[in-house]
Structures are given as C-alpha cells and as structure tokens.
Scaffold this motif. Structure first.
Motif, PDB file in Angstrom:
ATOM      1  N   ILE B 197       0.729  -1.497  -0.076  1.00 57.92           N
ATOM      2  CA  ILE B 197       0.198   0.473  -0.044  1.00 57.92           C
ATOM      3  C   ILE B 197       0.466   1.049   0.045  1.00 57.92           C
ATOM      4  CG2 ILE B 197      -1.575   0.819   1.643  1.00 57.92           C
ATOM      5  CD1 ILE B 197      -2.937  -1.093   2.259  1.00 57.92           C
ATOM      6  N   LEU B 198       2.024   1.668   0.919  1.00 58.52           N
ATOM      7  CA  LEU B 198       2.812   2.406   1.029  1.00 58.52           C
ATOM      8  C   LEU B 198       3.518   2.420  -0.736  1.00 58.52           C
ATOM      9  CD1 LEU B 198       4.437   1.644   4.349  1.00 58.52           C
ATOM     10  CD2 LEU B 198       2.760   3.881   3.269  1.00 58.52           C
ATOM     11  N   LEU B 199       3.209   1.496  -1.229  1.00 57.97           N
ATOM     12  CA  LEU B 199       3.778   2.146  -2.232  1.00 57.97           C
ATOM     13  C   LEU B 199       3.410   2.397  -3.586  1.00 57.97           C
ATOM     14  CD1 LEU B 199       6.209  -1.820  -3.323  1.00 57.97           C
ATOM     15  CD2 LEU B 199       6.972   0.680  -2.122  1.00 57.97           C
ATOM     16  N   ILE B 200       2.064   2.350  -3.331  1.00 54.30           N
ATOM     17  CA  ILE B 200       1.292   3.313  -4.191  1.00 54.30           C
ATOM     18  C   ILE B 200       1.759   4.848  -4.673  1.00 54.30           C
ATOM     19  CG2 ILE B 200      -1.263   3.983  -4.315  1.00 54.30           C
ATOM     20  CD1 ILE B 200      -2.148   1.169  -3.622  1.00 54.30           C
ATOM     21  N   PRO B 201       2.139   5.661  -3.654  1.00 55.03           N
ATOM     22  CA  PRO B 201       2.087   6.420  -3.871  1.00 55.03           C
ATOM     23  C   PRO B 201       3.659   7.329  -4.878  1.00 55.03           C
ATOM     24  CG  PRO B 201       1.995   6.684  -1.492  1.00 55.03           C
ATOM     25  CD  PRO B 201       1.313   5.463  -2.015  1.00 55.03           C
ATOM     26  N   ASN B 203       4.461   4.504  -6.975  1.00 55.16           N
ATOM     27  CA  ASN B 203       4.287   4.234  -8.534  1.00 55.16           C
ATOM     28  C   ASN B 203       3.586   4.891  -8.549  1.00 55.16           C
ATOM     29  OD1 ASN B 203       5.356   1.195  -7.880  1.00 55.16           O
ATOM     30  ND2 ASN B 203       3.705  -0.175  -6.997  1.00 55.16           N
ATOM     31  N   ALA B 204       2.892   5.782  -8.332  1.00 59.25           N
ATOM     32  CA  ALA B 204       1.875   7.106  -8.898  1.00 59.25           C
ATOM     33  C   ALA B 204       2.850   8.150  -9.281  1.00 59.25           C
ATOM     34  CB  ALA B 204       0.526   7.319  -7.399  1.00 59.25           C
ATOM     35  N   VAL B 205       3.552   8.665  -8.512  1.00 59.21           N
ATOM     36  CA  VAL B 205       4.921   9.630  -8.942  1.00 59.21           C
ATOM     37  C   VAL B 205       5.300   8.841  -9.919  1.00 59.21           C
ATOM     38  CG1 VAL B 205       6.854  10.824  -8.675  1.00 59.21           C
ATOM     39  CG2 VAL B 205       5.020  10.458  -7.133  1.00 59.21           C
ATOM     40  N   TRP B 206       5.835   7.940  -9.842  1.00 57.91           N
ATOM     41  CA  TRP B 206       6.931   7.277 -11.142  1.00 57.91           C
ATOM     42  C   TRP B 206       5.527   7.391 -12.247  1.00 57.91           C
ATOM     43  CZ3 TRP B 206      11.328   6.534 -12.619  1.00 57.91           C
ATOM     44  CH2 TRP B 206      11.750   5.860 -13.664  1.00 57.91           C
ATOM     45  N   ALA B 207       4.293   6.863 -11.957  1.00 57.60           N
ATOM     46  CA  ALA B 207       3.184   7.080 -13.888  1.00 57.60           C
ATOM     47  C   ALA B 207       2.825   8.488 -13.977  1.00 57.60           C
ATOM     48  CB  ALA B 207       2.417   5.886 -12.656  1.00 57.60           C
ATOM     49  N   LEU B 208       3.218   8.845 -13.737  1.00 54.35           N
ATOM     50  CA  LEU B 208       2.651  10.390 -13.691  1.00 54.35           C
ATOM     51  C   LEU B 208       2.949  10.999 -15.473  1.00 54.35           C
ATOM     52  CD1 LEU B 208       2.886  12.928 -11.151  1.00 54.35           C
ATOM     53  CD2 LEU B 208       0.947  11.849 -11.948  1.00 54.35           C
ATOM     54  N   PHE B 266       4.924   2.224 -20.349  1.00 55.18           N
ATOM     55  CA  PHE B 266       5.244   1.986 -19.663  1.00 55.18           C
ATOM     56  C   PHE B 266       5.084   2.372 -17.938  1.00 55.18           C
ATOM     57  CE2 PHE B 266       7.049   0.437 -23.374  1.00 55.18           C
ATOM     58  CZ  PHE B 266       6.292  -0.235 -23.848  1.00 55.18           C
ATOM     59  N   GLY B 267       5.136   3.276 -17.794  1.00 58.23           N
ATOM     60  CA  GLY B 267       5.277   3.865 -16.789  1.00 58.23           C
ATOM     61  C   GLY B 267       3.895   3.311 -15.643  1.00 58.23           C
ATOM     62  N   VAL B 268       2.958   2.726 -15.909  1.00 56.25           N
ATOM     63  CA  VAL B 268       2.418   2.283 -15.334  1.00 56.25           C
ATOM     64  C   VAL B 268       2.161   1.163 -14.447  1.00 56.25           C
ATOM     65  CG1 VAL B 268      -0.143   3.647 -16.012  1.00 56.25           C
ATOM     66  CG2 VAL B 268       0.948   1.456 -17.404  1.00 56.25           C
ATOM     67  N   TRP B 273      10.366   1.399 -11.074  1.00 54.13           N
ATOM     68  CA  TRP B 273      10.882   2.290 -10.299  1.00 54.13           C
ATOM     69  C   TRP B 273      12.341   1.617 -10.175  1.00 54.13           C
ATOM     70  CZ3 TRP B 273      11.284   1.765  -5.307  1.00 54.13           C
ATOM     71  CH2 TRP B 273       9.483   1.424  -5.370  1.00 54.13           C
ATOM     72  N   PHE B 274      12.160   0.853  -9.411  1.00 55.54           N
ATOM     73  CA  PHE B 274      13.137  -0.327  -8.741  1.00 55.54           C
ATOM     74  C   PHE B 274      14.372  -0.339  -8.774  1.00 55.54           C
ATOM     75  CE2 PHE B 274       9.325  -3.969  -6.893  1.00 55.54           C
ATOM     76  CZ  PHE B 274       9.464  -2.801  -6.118  1.00 55.54           C
ATOM     77  N   ASP B 275      14.486   0.010 -10.288  1.00 52.85           N
ATOM     78  CA  ASP B 275      15.874   0.310 -10.372  1.00 52.85           C
ATOM     79  C   ASP B 275      16.734   0.815 -10.469  1.00 52.85           C
ATOM     80  OD1 ASP B 275      17.566  -1.752 -11.141  1.00 52.85           O
ATOM     81  OD2 ASP B 275      17.421  -1.923 -13.735  1.00 52.85           O
TER      82      ASP B 275
END
Lengths: 292, 345
Positions: B197-201, B203-208, B266-268, B273-275
C-alpha cells in the motif's frame, strides 16, 4: 456579484456572435436576446448554425463576439453556468453503461439544484427500473430518463437540441406535455431546436429562423401573427395578390394560397380568406432555395 | 423567488468522490473483477499443481507426511527462519505478479479511453451538462488510475495471499503437518501488505508521465488514441535513429527509448522504478543464477521494499523530472478536454 437577475433582464444576450469552421460560416455575426420566461424555437435547415449557436451558449465551442448567458461568460464560467443551465443535446447521449439508479445518485451528488424526490416522482410515472442500464432501454425510455433528471433540476435555462429526434409520436407528445405541465414557469426559459416544427408551434412564445448563419426571423409569436398572413385567393384576384409581392404561393384545390410579410391584414382580407400561417409553412417559404 | 440567491456551492470534495464513484461504476470490470480473476487463475493453477503432485505421489507410492513442521521450525536457526520468511515473502510477491500485470494493462487502456470513449459515443454531452469542471473530471481519472485501481488490485492481492495460504495449509493438513507456526505469521503478512500500500504513492509519481501522455492522447485524438499514443513516440525515435540526431547531441539512442518511450508508455507497470537511484538490487535479483542465490542474500526482498530503497527512488531526479513532465501533459489534457468536445467536429 451573484445577483445576476438584477443587472440583466435577458437570459441570453448575443452581439456579433460569429463562428466559422474553416471556410464554412456557421454563425455570421448575429445579435439576439432571449428574455426570461419564454419558450424560444430556434428553427433552421440542416447546417444553418442552430447547433453552433446552442453550443456557444453552453460553452461547448469557441466563438467570436459577445455572448452572455445569465450574466456569465460561457467560455470562462462554464462550471458556474451549468448550475443554472440544463441541456438535452440530441437523443441518447446518456452513457450506455449507466444504471438508472446510478444516474439519479450521481446527479444528486454533484448538482446542488437537483431534487431527488422530484426525479423519483417523474420516474415513477415511467416503466424505468432502478437497476436497468441505459443500453437496455429504448430510445424513448432513455429520453424519459434524461427528461426526469433535467426536470428535477431547478435551472433557469433549459436548452434542447433535437430532443425528440427518432422518437415515436407518443413519446414526442409526452415529452412536450411534461415540459409544459411539470416544468415550465415564468422563472424558466426554454430554448429548443427541432425539425418537427408543427409539434412545438403551439407551445412556443418566440421564434427564431436561422439560415446560412444569419437570423431570418426573430420575433414573438404575436408579432409573427401580426406580420405574416396567408390568403386563399380565387383565380380572378391572383394577379392583384402577386402585385403585393407575396413571400410564397402554392396552389390548392384550384385556388392559390399566398403568404405575405408585413402587408396590412385589412388589405389582404379583400383578396380572399385570411389564415394565420403555420410555422411550418412560414419556414418553407422563408427558407426557399436553401439546398438549391 | 430569485432563483440565483438560493445557489449553493456544491462541496468540491463530495463532487470529487462522486466522480471517482462514477469511474468505478463504469470500470468495475477492469478495476474490481480483472485483478480478482487474475488472482483466481493463480489459485486455480496452484490447486491444479497440488492435485497433480498428489496424484503423481500416490501413483508412485510416495508417502508424504509424518513431518512435523513445528519441530522443524524449532530446530531452525534464526537465520534459517529469516530465510524462510524471506522466501515466503518472495513467493507471495511472485504470486501477485499476474495481478500487477493485469493492473498495468487495465490502467493503460483505461487512461487511453478515459477522455475519448465518451466523446466517441457523445455521452460527453451529458457529463458536460453538469456543473463539473474539466479540471475535476481529468483529475478524477488520474486518481482513479493511480490510486483507486491499485488499491483494488492490492485488495485482490490480499485475497489471493490468504486463499493461497489456506490452500497450502489445507494441503499440509491433509498430510498431518501443522502449517500454523511457519506459514501463518500475521505480522509478516500485514507488513508485506502495508508495504504494498505504501508503494502506491511511489508508483503513482513514477507513473505520471504515462498517465499524462495517455490522457493527452485520449483527450486529443479524433480517432484511434492507441495509435497516437504508441506511433508518435516510436516514429519520433525511428526518425531520430535514421538521422542520427541523438548521436550528434551525444545522447545514446537507448537513452531515448528507456527514458522517454519507456516512461510515457510503461510507467503504469507497478514497481517500474525499482531499478533507479539505488544499488541495483533488482538487477542482482534478476541476474542471479537462480532463486537460491537471491534467497541466500539475507533479506534481499525486504531490502527491495525497504525504506532506503523507496527513499532512494524518491531522491532520484529521474522520478521528479518525469513527474513534472507528466503534470505538464495532464495540464495539456485538461486544455483539450475543455475544447475538444466531440470526435467529429
């Protein structure tokens, strides 16, 4: 600043309203006012600029010139405007996945002037079921749903763009009857376009004819009644009638029917039997040569 | 009665919640059912594997059971327990991959259609007849894509994890093995879910950038938003490849494909962003000779999801440059939403 009605007497006020799509002129610098408590018919052939005018009023298109709707600028104050303006654009624009109950819940949730009780009362008169999806409904039922939603909103201007297109006559009659009986009052204004002129002619208070982006006629129904007259003339007086420059003539049962604009009715009465022209006849006469 | 004096301002928060609800109603299939079904498929495969294992074992007269996991657990060293936990976390994370891939597909096509489908079927005229700003409309689609859909996917992941543990426990129980002490470690499960759940934000910023680009194509295209979204960056890359434009600017063309095309298309994908901005633990994991190596690295997966790693990603300029570009694309999408009402005119 919210007290718009004190500063404007007009619901819609357009000055030099113009819009072109490439080389095509959709609206050619038109001026018009729509007063409160009127039912205005905006009538014109296909491609005359009706829908463009409505879209401009609803803030759905860019345009040139001045346009104020309820004292607001539709280009920049759309969201506020939509609290006071409702529209049914064409038939069947309700999303197909939406359920009847969801439609009511959503509008109730986002529209501050929507009355759920009123809407449910309107829906109770139809066969619509809360769990039905729009895609399961007939065209007529979709319009019933849309009308129930819109009539439950206490708006000042209702814009209808071909609201009954493709509906059978039962639905069409019911549509306008509901509007007149359950919705319209002196606080409200309705602007309607349709091709089925004969069906709305008795409810209109004002008439605007539009052709090639220009307003051909813009008058109240009383003014129209005074200005235009139809005379059924026998063969002996046809030449005399033609001398008065009729807008139009057509033969019927060996007699000729002339349509006159602005000729004193006393003078016309001497030629033959006087009639009030129907809006449809007037329309055909004024739009002559549109598609030629 | 003056109608205008009774005007009440709608509560903006309430309007926004209704907009989100609207998105959920329309996309219940993608947001709610698709991840659940993906999880169901995983469970079905696990169940089938167990049945196959069971019948094969029976056919060959192999006798399982008699083991006491309890005793095993007691005999394990602290390091072994940690390894087992780490392995279990890897396993549970791995199980959720089909759900995350489903989520990525669902969100990708959701965004492509979000500002296009209602223009094509003209229902946009209904939505535009309500007192809702285009800003709110577009933002509700952003939030549905980066918050609502991932939350529902994580809910499906939790259901999957529980179902899987129940399945394994049932299997163990069938062989008189007590699964409780090792498999059912509530603290570990909850901490895994909380991290998801904490990763959601993040992921969200990464997906923008992807969110913005797809919404822009959706708001802009008069037809075929998918073609616009994919063909434009690919064609641009091809043209730059032919003309050696990037080489002249001494930018490797891989840079364009990774940092532009990759980020806007592919941001979604969750965890994309792991890498970045870290010590390459993800590459260590993927390049590892086998899973044992990964497991041998003490708490590797936990480090993958550690605060350090998340903060490392959050500290990376890549993330924020992309986010700013994404915000710009979203503004452009709002601009087109305002002006381009129907697909025909």
């Amino acid at each position: 600043m919210n007290d718009v009605s004190a500063t404007t007497t007009h619901i819609v006020r357009a000055r030099g309203l113009a819009k072109r799509y490439g080389a095509t002129v959709a609206l050619d610098h038109v001026d018009f006012d729509i007063a409160a408590g009127r039912i205005v018919g905006l009538i014109g052939p296909n491609g005359a600029g009706k829908t463009t005018a409505l879209k401009a009023i609803l803030g759905l298109t860019e345009f040139e010139g001045e346009l104020s709707v309820l004292g607001l600028d539709p280009r920049t104050q759309r969201t506020e405007l939509m609290q006071q303006v409702c529209f049914i654009a064409d038939v069947a624009v309700l999303p197909r996945w939406l359920r009847v109950s969801e439609a009511v819940d959503f509008v109730a949730g986002v529209h501050p002037r929507f009355s759920r009780e009123k809407c449910l009362a309107f829906l109770a008169r139809t066969k619509l079921q809360p769990t039905q999806r729009v895609r399961e409904l007939s065209k007529g039922m979709i319009v019933q749903l849309h009308l129930a939603l819109v009539m439950a909103i206490d708006a000042r201007l209702l814009v209808l763009d071909e609201p009954t297109l493709g509906l059978d006559i039962l639905y069409r009659k019911e549509f306008y009857q509901s509007l007149l009986n359950d919705y319209f009052d002196e606080e409200k204004t309705i602007l309607v376009t349709t091709h089925q002129v004969e069906e709305i002619e008795h409810i209109l208070t004002d008439l605007i004819f539009i052709k090639d982006g220009k307003l051909i006629v813009n008058a109240s129904m009383e003014e129209i009644g005074e200005r235009y007259a139809e005379v059924m003339v026998g063969p002996d007086k046809v030449e005399a009638a033609r001398a008065l420059k009729p807008l139009n003539e057509r033969g019927i049962f060996g007699k000729t029917v002339f349509l006159f604009d602005g000729v004193p009715q006393a003078q016309l009465a001497q030629l033959g039997e006087l009639h009030k022209p129907s809006v449809a006849d007037l329309f055909v006469a004024t739009m002559k040569g549109t598609y030629a | 009665m003056n109608a205008l004096t009774t005007t009440t301002k709608p509560n903006p928060m309430q309007t926004f919640l209704w907009l989100l609800k609207r998105e959920y109603w329309e996309h219940r299939g993608g947001f709610f059912w698709a991840p659940l079904i993906a999880g169901g498929v995983v469970i079905a495969i696990a169940l089938l594997s167990l049945i196959v294992a069971e019948t094969t074992a029976a056919r060959h007269g192999i006798q399982l059971g008699g083991m006491n996991l309890d005793t095993i657990a007691h005999n394990m060293t602290a390091e072994q327990v940690a390894q087992f936990n780490s392995g279990l976390t890897v396993g549970l994370m791995g199980l959720s991959i089909p759900i995350m891939i489903t989520l990525a597909f669902v969100v990708f096509f959701y965004l492509l259609g979000a500002l296009y489908d209602d223009r094509r079927d003209r229902s946009v005229l209904f939505w535009k007849s309500l007192p809702i700003s285009d800003l709110d409309t577009v933002l509700s689609k952003v939030v549905a894509a980066v918050l609502l859909a991932p939350l529902l996917a994580i809910a499906a992941t939790i259901v999957l994890h529980l179902a899987f543990l129940v399945l394994i426990s049932g299997y163990a129980g069938l062989h008189q093995v007590n699964p409780l002490p090792l498999l059912w470690n509530p603290a570990q499960l909850v901490s895994l879910w909380l991290k998801l759940i904490l990763l959601i934000p993040v992921n969200a910023v990464w997906a923008l950038p992807t969110v913005g680009w797809l919404l822009l194509c959706s708001a802009f295209a008069r037809s075929k938003p998918f073609l616009w979204a994919v063909a434009v960056p690919v064609a641009l890359g091809a043209i730059m490849g032919f003309t050696h434009l990037l080489q002249q600017l001494s930018i490797p063309s891989a840079w364009y494909w990774k940092n532009i095309v990759g980020r806007i298309l592919f941001g979604v994908v969750p965890g994309g962003w792991f890498d970045i901005g870290g010590n390459g633990a993800f590459s260590t994991l993927t390049n590892g000779d086998n899973v044992n190596i990964a497991l041998d690295r003490f708490g590797l997966v936990n480090s993958l999801l550690s605060w350090n790693r998340i903060l490392g990603a959050l500290a990376s300029p890549d993330l924020w440059i992309g986010a700013a570009a994404g915000a710009g694309l979203i503004v452009a999408a709002i601009w087109f939403r305002r002006r381009r009402v129907e697909t025909s005119v």
